[in-house]
Design an enzyme around this catalytic site. Sequence first.
Site, PDB file in Angstrom:
ATOM      1  CE  LYS A  22      -1.912   1.609   3.964  1.00 44.09           C
ATOM      2  NZ  LYS A  22      -1.584   3.044   4.154  1.00 44.09           N
ATOM      3  CG  ASN A  23       2.392   2.685   3.559  1.00 47.25           C
ATOM      4  OD1 ASN A  23       1.213   2.977   3.354  1.00 47.25           O
ATOM      5  ND2 ASN A  23       2.896   2.496   4.770  1.00 47.25           N
ATOM      6  NE  ARG A  93      -0.844  13.344   8.071  1.00 45.53           N
ATOM      7  CZ  ARG A  93       0.360  13.420   7.584  1.00 45.53           C
ATOM      8  NH1 ARG A  93       0.803  12.512   6.756  1.00 45.53           N
ATOM      9  NH2 ARG A  93       1.142  14.422   7.927  1.00 45.53           N
ATOM     10  CB  CYS A 117      -4.755  11.308  11.557  1.00 45.52           C
ATOM     11  SG  CYS A 117      -3.167  10.610  11.857  1.00 45.52           S
ATOM     12  NE  ARG A 122       0.676  10.156  10.079  1.00 44.49           N
ATOM     13  CZ  ARG A 122       0.298   9.093   9.398  1.00 44.49           C
ATOM     14  NH1 ARG A 122      -0.855   8.541   9.616  1.00 44.49           N
ATOM     15  NH2 ARG A 122       1.073   8.573   8.476  1.00 44.49           N
ATOM     16  CG  ASP A 306       2.979   1.446   9.304  1.00 45.10           C
ATOM     17  OD1 ASP A 306       2.569   2.302  10.096  1.00 45.10           O
ATOM     18  OD2 ASP A 306       3.147   1.673   8.089  1.00 45.10           O
ATOM     19  NE  ARG A 398      -7.380   4.161   5.467  1.00 42.35           N
ATOM     20  CZ  ARG A 398      -6.517   4.737   6.286  1.00 42.35           C
ATOM     21  NH1 ARG A 398      -6.794   4.894   7.553  1.00 42.35           N
ATOM     22  NH2 ARG A 398      -5.361   5.186   5.833  1.00 42.35           N
TER      23      ARG A 398
HETATM   24  C1  UD1 Z   1       4.455   6.743   6.236  1.00 39.44           C
HETATM   25  C2  UD1 Z   1       3.520   5.572   6.089  1.00 39.44           C
HETATM   26  C3  UD1 Z   1       2.959   5.152   7.449  1.00 39.44           C
HETATM   27  C4  UD1 Z   1       4.112   4.884   8.416  1.00 39.44           C
HETATM   28  C5  UD1 Z   1       5.058   6.064   8.460  1.00 39.44           C
HETATM   29  C6  UD1 Z   1       6.307   5.805   9.294  1.00 39.44           C
HETATM   30  C7  UD1 Z   1       2.614   5.984   3.893  1.00 39.44           C
HETATM   31  C8  UD1 Z   1       1.432   6.310   3.063  1.00 39.44           C
HETATM   32  N1  UD1 Z   1       2.433   5.966   5.204  1.00 39.44           N
HETATM   33  O1  UD1 Z   1       3.689   7.825   6.743  1.00 39.44           O
HETATM   34  O2  UD1 Z   1       2.174   3.982   7.266  1.00 39.44           O
HETATM   35  O3  UD1 Z   1       3.587   4.675   9.704  1.00 39.44           O
HETATM   36  O4  UD1 Z   1       5.510   6.384   7.134  1.00 39.44           O
HETATM   37  O5  UD1 Z   1       6.981   4.686   8.833  1.00 39.44           O
HETATM   38  O6  UD1 Z   1       3.683   5.684   3.382  1.00 39.44           O
HETATM   39  N2  UD1 Z   1       6.622  14.439  10.424  1.00 39.44           N
HETATM   40  C9  UD1 Z   1       6.750  15.780  10.681  1.00 39.44           C
HETATM   41  N3  UD1 Z   1       6.619  16.658   9.633  1.00 39.44           N
HETATM   42  C10 UD1 Z   1       6.391  16.234   8.362  1.00 39.44           C
HETATM   43  C11 UD1 Z   1       6.264  14.853   8.114  1.00 39.44           C
HETATM   44  C12 UD1 Z   1       6.377  13.968   9.162  1.00 39.44           C
HETATM   45  O7  UD1 Z   1       6.961  16.192  11.817  1.00 39.44           O
HETATM   46  O8  UD1 Z   1       6.288  17.084   7.459  1.00 39.44           O
HETATM   47  C13 UD1 Z   1       6.740  13.466  11.538  1.00 39.44           C
HETATM   48  C14 UD1 Z   1       5.456  12.677  11.738  1.00 39.44           C
HETATM   49  O9  UD1 Z   1       4.528  13.381  12.548  1.00 39.44           O
HETATM   50  C15 UD1 Z   1       5.977  11.416  12.407  1.00 39.44           C
HETATM   51  C16 UD1 Z   1       7.338  11.221  11.745  1.00 39.44           C
HETATM   52  O10 UD1 Z   1       7.703  12.486  11.192  1.00 39.44           O
HETATM   53  O11 UD1 Z   1       6.150  11.634  13.781  1.00 39.44           O
HETATM   54  C17 UD1 Z   1       7.362  10.149  10.669  1.00 39.44           C
HETATM   55  O12 UD1 Z   1       6.409  10.477   9.695  1.00 39.44           O
HETATM   56  P1  UD1 Z   1       6.586  10.088   8.163  1.00 39.44           P
HETATM   57  O13 UD1 Z   1       7.801   9.243   8.002  1.00 39.44           O
HETATM   58  O14 UD1 Z   1       6.490  11.327   7.348  1.00 39.44           O
HETATM   59  O15 UD1 Z   1       5.299   9.211   7.918  1.00 39.44           O
HETATM   60  P2  UD1 Z   1       4.281   9.290   6.710  1.00 39.44           P
HETATM   61  O16 UD1 Z   1       5.023   9.500   5.427  1.00 39.44           O
HETATM   62  O17 UD1 Z   1       3.164  10.200   7.049  1.00 39.44           O
END
Ligand code: UD1
Length: 419
Positions: A22-23, A93, A117, A122, A306, A398
């Site tokens: 999915k990701n 998201r 969320c 996030r 995850d 999902r």
């Molecule tokens: C992706 C995965 C999700 C997984 C996560 C961490 C997808 C669609 N989803 O989510 O399933 O749990 O990686 O492996 O691929 N953060 C910030 N600012 C930002 C972006 C992130 O502070 O602009 C923080 C987030 O709040 C979190 C951390 O960074 O605490 C990791 O987030 P991130 O690696 O970005 O996760 P996602 O890409 O949202």
Amino acid sequence: MERLRITGGERLQGTVAIAGAKNASLPIIAASLLSPETLTITNLPALTDVATMLDVIAEHGAHVDRNGPHQVAIDGGRVDHVEASYGAIRRMRATVLVLGPLVARFGKARVSLPGGCAIGTRPVDLHLKALQTLGTTVDTDGGTIVANAPNGLTGARIVLASPSVGATETAMMAATAAKGETEIINAAQEPEVVDLATCLVAMGAEIEGAGTHRILIRGETIWRTAKHAVIPDRVETGTYAVAAAITGGQLELAGARLEHLAAPEQVLESCGVAFWPSDRGLIVSAPDPLQAMDITTEPFPGFPTDLQAQFMALMSVAEGTSTIRETVFENRFMHVPELNRLGADIKLQGTVATVKGSRELKGAPVAATDLRASVSLVLAGLAATGETVIENIFHLDRGYEALDVKLTRCGARIERLSG
Ligand code: UD1
């Protein structure tokens, strides 16, 4: 509203076909907006999140041709709409991933800000900073991100404050259309980032270093028609490995790739679970008894957040006391009260959960709160005596293709109830 009824206590045995990730699928679908040429994606998982992302790019003008449940051809030639509605982002998201491709290709985009969320605040500040470094101006207007780069993007050195998966993907996609070279420092190393890079390269991009902390992208890609097969889902793989372990069973995970599992495989081996390769993938076999384990969630190659909820369910039946430290999402413990309702003994202090094992889980009515939390309840229900009924299972659809069907084929007693 559909529910799942599980009658626990069956030892799982059989073969599970692991679906595409999915990701990896979500950013790859978003990446199709970069190119006017056709991108064919195979091994797409049949999930509601994937359907949502396809709807979103169709709203932008992409022509989406679903030629089978696991394959799609996307023609980006007529993409012209640069606004993503709140309706889309509210559903998922990850639709924010369209921002980078749109601003890179059209010099402008308007995308609703994702709200909070269930698993933490996030934010998307790192996505926006990366785009700003490439020359985009970013404002917010009533909850909408307004991104402008009238003269196009220019390659730059992007240093991510933390290795965010989504921000790395946004930066990498945007940089493929920028003038000159971009370097992403402190990039996420997740296999899904590598898969996106592989797909972008097939589409014509020049990218080096994906899978390391430093990614180099040469911009001004000349796009070409491409075909890409999505990697197998490592979270689904890990989930079924836990399903085998928690029921004292043995499963063959067809298509699974051990190198993507990394830390979860080591943790499972340390508590006694055996893995060996088969012609089709991987065999996972449970020991008796399972030993306690300690986990700290981290970016790849560390233990993935995850799989945290699934392993918590497993810890409840292992011998001894286990701990989980969650370092990626501050509030990812919605499953704790529900697992305790099933007889687990989990105490939460800040971001550390202590799980007393050797519990005899007992079926009960429980409610799913997010995708991975819901599947931890399914796993606990498989190990529990009696009946577990899980509400809100739309979360499961999902991210898990045909979960109930796959489990039933391996001997689980699980039924989908409507109404
Ligand atoms: C992706 C995965 C999700 C997984 C996560 C961490 C997808 C669609 N989803 O989510 O399933 O749990 O990686 O492996 O691929 N953060 C910030 N600012 C930002 C972006 C992130 O502070 O602009 C923080 C987030 O709040 C979190 C951390 O960074 O605490 C990791 O987030 P991130 O690696 O970005 O996760 P996602 O890409 O949202």
